[in-house]
Scaffold this active site. Structure first.
Site, mmCIF file in Angstrom:
data_model
loop_
_atom_site.group_PDB
_atom_site.id
_atom_site.type_symbol
_atom_site.label_atom_id
_atom_site.label_comp_id
_atom_site.label_asym_id
_atom_site.label_seq_id
_atom_site.Cartn_x
_atom_site.Cartn_y
_atom_site.Cartn_z
ATOM 1 N N CYS A 1 -12.989 -0.095 8.218
ATOM 2 C CA CYS A 1 -12.096 -0.685 7.294
ATOM 3 C C CYS A 1 -12.575 0.518 6.025
ATOM 4 C CB CYS A 1 -12.956 -1.396 7.005
ATOM 5 S SG CYS A 1 -12.819 -2.687 7.841
ATOM 6 N N HIS B 1 -9.110 3.285 -1.783
ATOM 7 C CA HIS B 1 -7.994 2.493 -1.159
ATOM 8 C C HIS B 1 -7.646 2.101 -2.708
ATOM 9 C CE1 HIS B 1 -4.461 1.453 -0.047
ATOM 10 N NE2 HIS B 1 -4.473 0.447 1.203
ATOM 11 N N LYS C 1 -10.475 6.090 3.557
ATOM 12 C CA LYS C 1 -11.633 5.247 4.405
ATOM 13 C C LYS C 1 -12.996 6.072 3.543
ATOM 14 C CE LYS C 1 -13.977 3.549 5.915
ATOM 15 N NZ LYS C 1 -15.911 3.661 6.512
ATOM 16 N N CYS D 1 0.727 -0.986 0.141
ATOM 17 C CA CYS D 1 -0.216 0.011 -0.314
ATOM 18 C C CYS D 1 1.073 1.300 0.335
ATOM 19 C CB CYS D 1 -0.386 -0.156 1.082
ATOM 20 S SG CYS D 1 -2.531 -1.560 1.720
HETATM 21 N N1 COA Z 1 -16.812 0.709 4.297
HETATM 22 C C1 COA Z 1 -17.964 1.394 4.198
HETATM 23 N N2 COA Z 1 -19.082 0.822 3.624
HETATM 24 C C2 COA Z 1 -18.308 -0.410 3.175
HETATM 25 C C3 COA Z 1 -16.871 -0.844 3.114
HETATM 26 C C4 COA Z 1 -16.215 -0.195 3.773
HETATM 27 N N3 COA Z 1 -14.605 -0.346 3.658
HETATM 28 N N4 COA Z 1 -17.053 -2.295 1.747
HETATM 29 C C5 COA Z 1 -18.183 -2.042 1.371
HETATM 30 N N5 COA Z 1 -18.822 -1.707 1.853
HETATM 31 C C6 COA Z 1 -20.324 -1.626 1.965
HETATM 32 C C7 COA Z 1 -21.056 -1.928 0.270
HETATM 33 O O1 COA Z 1 -20.659 -0.332 -0.773
HETATM 34 C C8 COA Z 1 -22.206 -2.099 -0.130
HETATM 35 O O2 COA Z 1 -23.391 -0.880 0.574
HETATM 36 P P1 COA Z 1 -24.710 -1.646 -0.507
HETATM 37 O O3 COA Z 1 -24.646 -2.280 0.424
HETATM 38 O O4 COA Z 1 -25.365 -0.411 0.512
HETATM 39 O O5 COA Z 1 -24.287 -1.709 -1.280
HETATM 40 C C9 COA Z 1 -22.161 -2.880 1.333
HETATM 41 O O6 COA Z 1 -21.115 -2.314 2.513
HETATM 42 C C10 COA Z 1 -21.630 -4.715 1.566
HETATM 43 O O7 COA Z 1 -20.560 -4.501 0.199
HETATM 44 P P2 COA Z 1 -19.161 -5.718 0.409
HETATM 45 O O8 COA Z 1 -18.910 -5.433 -1.071
HETATM 46 O O9 COA Z 1 -20.377 -6.756 -0.202
HETATM 47 O O10 COA Z 1 -19.062 -5.824 1.756
HETATM 48 P P3 COA Z 1 -17.553 -7.008 2.050
HETATM 49 O O11 COA Z 1 -18.327 -7.707 3.412
HETATM 50 O O12 COA Z 1 -16.933 -8.121 0.678
HETATM 51 O O13 COA Z 1 -16.234 -6.907 2.647
HETATM 52 C C11 COA Z 1 -15.191 -5.322 3.513
HETATM 53 C C12 COA Z 1 -16.730 -5.416 3.552
HETATM 54 C C13 COA Z 1 -15.339 -4.154 4.847
HETATM 55 C C14 COA Z 1 -14.541 -6.753 4.050
HETATM 56 C C15 COA Z 1 -14.320 -4.856 2.322
HETATM 57 O O14 COA Z 1 -14.196 -3.729 2.378
HETATM 58 C C16 COA Z 1 -12.301 -5.423 2.820
HETATM 59 O O15 COA Z 1 -11.565 -6.369 2.496
HETATM 60 N N6 COA Z 1 -11.386 -3.485 2.787
HETATM 61 C C17 COA Z 1 -10.077 -3.844 3.373
HETATM 62 C C18 COA Z 1 -9.655 -3.735 1.925
HETATM 63 C C19 COA Z 1 -8.293 -3.786 2.442
HETATM 64 O O16 COA Z 1 -8.108 -4.533 3.406
HETATM 65 N N7 COA Z 1 -7.573 -3.625 2.419
HETATM 66 C C20 COA Z 1 -5.296 -3.147 2.897
HETATM 67 C C21 COA Z 1 -5.312 -2.260 3.610
HETATM 68 S S1 COA Z 1 -4.290 -2.500 4.558
#
Ligand code: COA
Length: 389
Positions: A211, A337, A333, A88
């Protein structure tokens, strides 16, 4: 010794961040074209002497030799190109490499592009692909995700300093509020503290709104030697510090769970030859991949004493209208990202802010800023310092 030549930003471009239909090539082309279009008095593509591509590998689309693709899409065939991969922190690392290239006098004009395509693979594959930027042997293969690693840090910070969960939630509330004003942001949606606290848990104590999301996108920067910058614009932005640091890959090998030494080392290098100290920095773009990461960043960068960033956040000091705005573009956020693009996008925001071109989210009289980019859970980090010329 301070460098005899500094680098200056004269142009910057950005795609939208989010779930996008475009392929990596298209994202690169769009970011680069908008960077060239932003240069007030035009820079010819033939003037670019070197280019750096920051990417984790865009889901494996072009894992090897992807920098050649940048030369193709940027219309600079034949120019030396290098891919920089520090998870990242790839974007910040590519920016630092470009700055050093100019400071050394070996090139007068350099292009930096960050890109990632993350949303077109299954979540299982993505978890693996992201996870191996942590320690593969002891963390990844034991099932630890990035949310899991940052949850360990958050729990320890709460234990050691009494950090309230509401302070983490406030980071999300603030960054979502800033993202509302950013047309490139993935989420343009306000959230309240109670929404953040009630959201499903991802890795306790971190919930969904703690996240960053999974994102596609690209960003691009054009840098030239400061001595020639005014040929291209009356408002160049000087890069007056570019530092990097590293630490053990696995969190269990590190001295502390509540601070990232890579960040501290990167900041020390960035400030070493800078014309100002921390007290003169007016706002910052920091790496808030999880809400706790913004708290750690404020403390590791020296803007808050250890254990005090939570209070600073709760008091509103880091809001856009506060005494020290943090992540005015929405941060990872809310803006999103796309791994390799993030560090480049932070500099894009600072470029806009220091030229008074950030529109509705403009910070008044912004003159000096800091960008902070972290690789994985903190094994690598970069810090860059900027000043309005
Ligand atoms: N913040 C706010 N809303 C989020 C979100 C986030 N980070 N991620 C997804 N959503 C929302 C989506 O828009 C969706 O909304 P909707 O139902 O109104 O359309 C809903 O949540 C479900 O989305 P989905 O993609 O199915 O979520 P998910 O459960 O598959 O993934 C996380 C959620 C948090 C697990 C995923 O965003 C993630 O893995 N984030 C971290 C990424 C990472 O690790 N990057 C490297 C960093 S070092």
């Amino acid at each position: 010794m301070p460098p005899s030549e500094r680098a200056a930003l004269i142009g910057a471009g950005h795609t939208r961040f989010g779930v996008l239909p475009d392929a990596p090539r298209t994202l690169i082309r769009e970011a680069v074209d908008s960077a060239f279009a932003s240069v007030d008095r035009g820079l010819e593509r033939s003037q670019v002497g070197e280019a750096f591509l920051a990417t984790l590998g865009f889901s494996g689309w072009q894992l090897g030799n992807s920098a050649a693709l940048l030369a193709e899409e940027a219309g600079i065939p034949g120019v030396p190109v290098v891919r920089i991969e520090n998870a990242c922190a790839s974007g910040g690392s590519a920016l630092r490499a470009a700055v050093r290239t100019i400071e050394s006098g070996s090139q007068e004009a350099v292009l930096v592009v960050g890109v990632e395509k993350m949303t077109d693979v299954s979540s299982r594959r993505r978890r693996y692909w992201l996870g191996v930027s942590g320690d593969t042997e002891w963390e990844r293969l034991a099932g630890l995700t990035f949310a899991g690693v940052y949850a360990l840090m958050a729990a320890r910070h709460m234990h050691d300093y009494g950090t309230p969960i509401e302070a983490l939630a406030q980071v999300a509330v603030k960054n979502h509020a800033n993202g509302l004003l950013n047309p490139n942001a993935q989420f343009r949606k306000a959230v309240r503290v109670e929404d953040v606290l009630a959201a499903p848990r991802v890795a306790d104590p971190l919930g969904l709104y703690d996240c960053c999301p999974v994102s596609d996108g690209a960003s691009a920067l054009l840098l030239v030697a400061e001595s020639v910058a005014r040929r291209y614009t009356d408002t160049p932005v000087r890069v007056v510090g570019a530092g990097a640091g590293s630490d053990h890959l696995a969190v269990h090998d590190r001295e502390s769970l509540t601070s990232l030494h890579a960040t501290q080392r990167a900041a020390a290098e960035a400030f070493r030859h800078a014309p100002f100290d921390r007290s003169k920095v007016q706002f910052a773009e920091v790496h808030d991949c999880f809400t706790i990461a913004e708290i750690l960043a404020l403390e590791d960068l020296g803007f808050a004493a250890p254990g005090e960033a939570a209070q600073m956040t709760l008091e509103g000091a880091t809001a856009r209208s506060g005494r020290f705005p943090v992540n005015p573009d929405g941060g990872l956020k809310s803006k999103g990202h796309p791994i390799g693009a993030t560090g480049v996008s932070q500099a894009y925001e600072i470029f806009l802010q220091l030229r008074g071109a950030a529109g509705a989210r403009q910070i008044p009289q912004a003159e000096r800023a800091l960008a902070h980019n972290v690789g994985g859970s903190g094994a690598t980090a970069t810090v860059a310092l900027f000043e309005r010329a």
